[in-house]
Design a protein around this motif. Structure first.
Motif, short mmCIF file in Angstrom:
data_model
loop_
_atom_site.label_atom_id
_atom_site.label_comp_id
_atom_site.label_asym_id
_atom_site.label_seq_id
_atom_site.Cartn_x
_atom_site.Cartn_y
_atom_site.Cartn_z
N ILE A 343 114.15 -30.38 -78.08
CA ILE A 343 113.09 -31.25 -77.55
C ILE A 343 113.46 -32.70 -77.31
O ILE A 343 114.25 -33.12 -78.11
CB ILE A 343 111.99 -31.52 -78.86
N PHE A 344 113.38 -33.08 -76.05
CA PHE A 344 113.81 -34.42 -75.69
C PHE A 344 112.67 -35.38 -76.01
O PHE A 344 111.68 -35.12 -75.28
CB PHE A 344 114.14 -34.72 -74.29
N HIS A 345 112.92 -36.50 -76.71
CA HIS A 345 111.95 -37.64 -76.74
C HIS A 345 112.44 -38.78 -76.16
O HIS A 345 113.55 -39.49 -76.76
CB HIS A 345 111.46 -37.75 -78.26
N ARG A 346 112.10 -39.30 -75.06
CA ARG A 346 112.59 -40.66 -74.51
C ARG A 346 112.05 -41.89 -75.05
O ARG A 346 110.88 -41.78 -75.69
CB ARG A 346 112.56 -40.44 -72.84
N GLY A 347 112.69 -42.74 -74.62
CA GLY A 347 112.01 -44.44 -75.01
C GLY A 347 112.33 -44.85 -76.03
O GLY A 347 111.97 -45.82 -76.53
N TRP A 348 113.73 -44.51 -76.32
CA TRP A 348 114.39 -45.36 -77.70
C TRP A 348 115.44 -46.50 -77.35
O TRP A 348 116.02 -47.17 -78.08
CB TRP A 348 115.36 -44.25 -78.55
#
Length: 509
Positions: A343-348
């Motif tokens: 799972i990729f979670h962007r925005g960091w």
């Protein structure tokens, strides 16, 4: 004039590459012998290897993890504001970071013009949570995840050399900063395959984020120079979960079966003529797509999940595309025999407004991470499911841009950052590795600054975890010796960890 002569027609279709390939059959025979040895030593399409993997849970040794769920926080979470508690930085607020701490480290173009590097302590309170040793401090940004520390190994000494996003993400995903290599998931698919013939061995999801500034490229979950059926299959949250999953109007499932049979026959003839292994991969992909038409809709239908599941993961789990919904789908995939889920979670990538952005990011993932770990545990799956969390690097101890106690930014920091693992043979409730009072350098137990480099076993620095070490450890837990899983390409045996990598046995149960 050659329409009735298929042999002559085939000769006219011959490319320069085909000509040289067929003209060198003498040397090719020797090369083929080596290639076949390599193929049957590691390729998951080999029935003998597949049976071996099923019998002992791994290729080279007994595995402790049957599957891995990799939660990738793209952009680089701040270890200072989440996991690596540094109270002494509070007294240093706004003062210049000592030169001996930075030690001439290369900085990005975003802070290269700064005349000073003021120390930037976290604005968040940290609370000590008990684990099996002396407890671990966790930021108030992660109150739910903190409740699962007894199941986790928190690694504060992860490090890399890459300082910019694209090479850093490419590096941690493929073992090389240069694009073109197979991803971790592709290596696992190549070595182990899937326990479910109706679903691929490697599945990828992108979770929605309020700050998804940076793009993610398919090569990050691609197969590189391996056959393309080892690449990750991207599940979408809207409309068809996989593109072209449904048949066109007017095409029945029986019609589709007839079309695929005819296409497979043509592809097989083409392979018999040219010998391109990618043609066989194409046949396998077509067959997998056909089976997924039935398996994927059932997988993605979470409406039958009980109410207590949504309480565990949080209300966001009801909304397709959220990180929580992706974590719930990851558990469902794991139940169905998919070995590698990412799972990729962007925005960091918080350079100027870190508190606001990290608060949103942590709100997205906090309860879902806790829910996934506890859901796996209560189902008896955590002991053989490896959960991995982390980004491509950390954030700096000094501030980028204007500094106030309530708002600040941080630049990229590869020298040390925090990741964590849980389940799958990982020793629970421990922390591994130390950093200095500024969270800037890895230190030994006496506080001496270490300067580790990517290394082989004989030069590994205890207490450190380079990303090659991390990937070597993941493969080891899955029953694979990272030194033995190779793929021959252009005359060279490639592996995920290149010529580096040390398995970190200290974090294993």
């Amino acid at each position: 004039m050659f329409e009735q002569n298929p042999i002559r027609e085939n000769d006219l279709m011959m490319t320069r590459r085909n000509l040289f390939g067929q003209a060198s059959l003498g040397l090719g025979t020797m090369a083929m012998a080596m290639a076949m040895a390599n193929l049957y030593g590691a390729d998951s399409s080999n029935p003998q290897l597949r049976q071996k993997a099923e019998l002992n849970g791994g290729i080279h040794h007994k595995a402790t993890a049957k599957r891995v769920i990799y939660l990738f926080m793209s952009g680089g979470p701040s270890h200072h504001d989440t996991w690596d508690y540094k109270p002494k930085m509070t007294d240093m607020f706004g003062k210049e970071l000592p030169d001996e701490i930075r030690d001439g480290q290369r900085v990005t173009g975003m802070t290269a013009g700064q005349k000073s590097f003021p120390v930037c302590p976290s604005k968040y309170k940290f609370k000590k949570y008990d684990n099996n040793e002396n407890g671990v401090h966790v930021s108030s940004l992660l109150p739910h995840t903190a409740k699962a520390v007894k199941e986790m190994c928190i690694v504060n000494s992860t490090f890399t050399e890459a300082i910019n996003h694209d090479p850093a993400i490419t590096y941690i995903q493929t073992g090389s900063q240069i694009p073109g290599r197979p991803s971790l998931g592709a290596w696992l698919s190549y070595g182990l395959g899937s326990d479910n013939k109706d679903l691929p061995g490697y599945v990828v999801m992108h979770a929605r984020s309020q700050h998804a500034e940076q793009s993610l490229f398919g090569r990050l979950w691609g197969s590189g120079f391996m056959p393309s059926d080892h690449q990750g299959v991207l599940l979408r949250s809207q409309k068809d979960a996989v593109l072209y999953l449904n048949n066109p109007k007017g095409v029945s499932r029986a019609n589709r079966r007839q079309q695929l049979d005819a296409l497979a026959a043509l592809n097989q003839q083409h392979h018999d003529s040219f010998g391109d292994p990618e043609i066989l991969a194409r046949i396998r992909q077509h067959e997998m797509a056909y089976r997924m038409q039935t398996a994927v809709p059932e997988l993605m239908d979470i409406s039958q999940e009980p109410e207590h599941t949504y309480k565990l993961y949080g209300e966001d789990a009801r909304t397709p595309g959220t990180f929580a919904a992706s974590c719930l789908n990851a558990r469902r995939l794991a139940e169905r025999g998919v070995r590698n889920i990412q799972i990729f979670h962007r925005g960091w990538d918080a350079h100027r407004n870190l508190p606001h952005e990290h608060e949103n990011q942590c709100r997205d993932i906090d309860q879902a991470c806790y829910g996934l770990i506890m859901d796996l545990k209560q189902r008896g799956m955590l002991e053989d499911t490896l959960v991995v969390w982390g980004g491509e690097f950390g954030r700096t101890a000094y501030c980028q841009g204007p500094l106030t106690r309530e708002n600040y930014g941080r630049d990229h920091h590869p020298r040390c950052f925090t990741t964590w693992m849980a389940g799958g043979g990982i020793k629970p409730g421990i922390t591994y590795g130390r950093t200095d009072d500024y969270g800037y350098n890895i230190t030994d137990k006496d506080g001496n600054i270490l300067k580790p480099q990517p290394s082989k076993d004989d030069k590994w620095v205890p207490g450190t975890m380079h990303i090659h070490d991390r990937n070597a450890t993941i493969l080891h837990l899955m029953g694979i010796d990272h030194r033995k899983l190779t793929y021959r390409y252009q005359g060279r045996d490639f592996r995920l960890t290149d010529v580096h990598g040390h398995v970190i046995h200290d974090i294993m149960a």
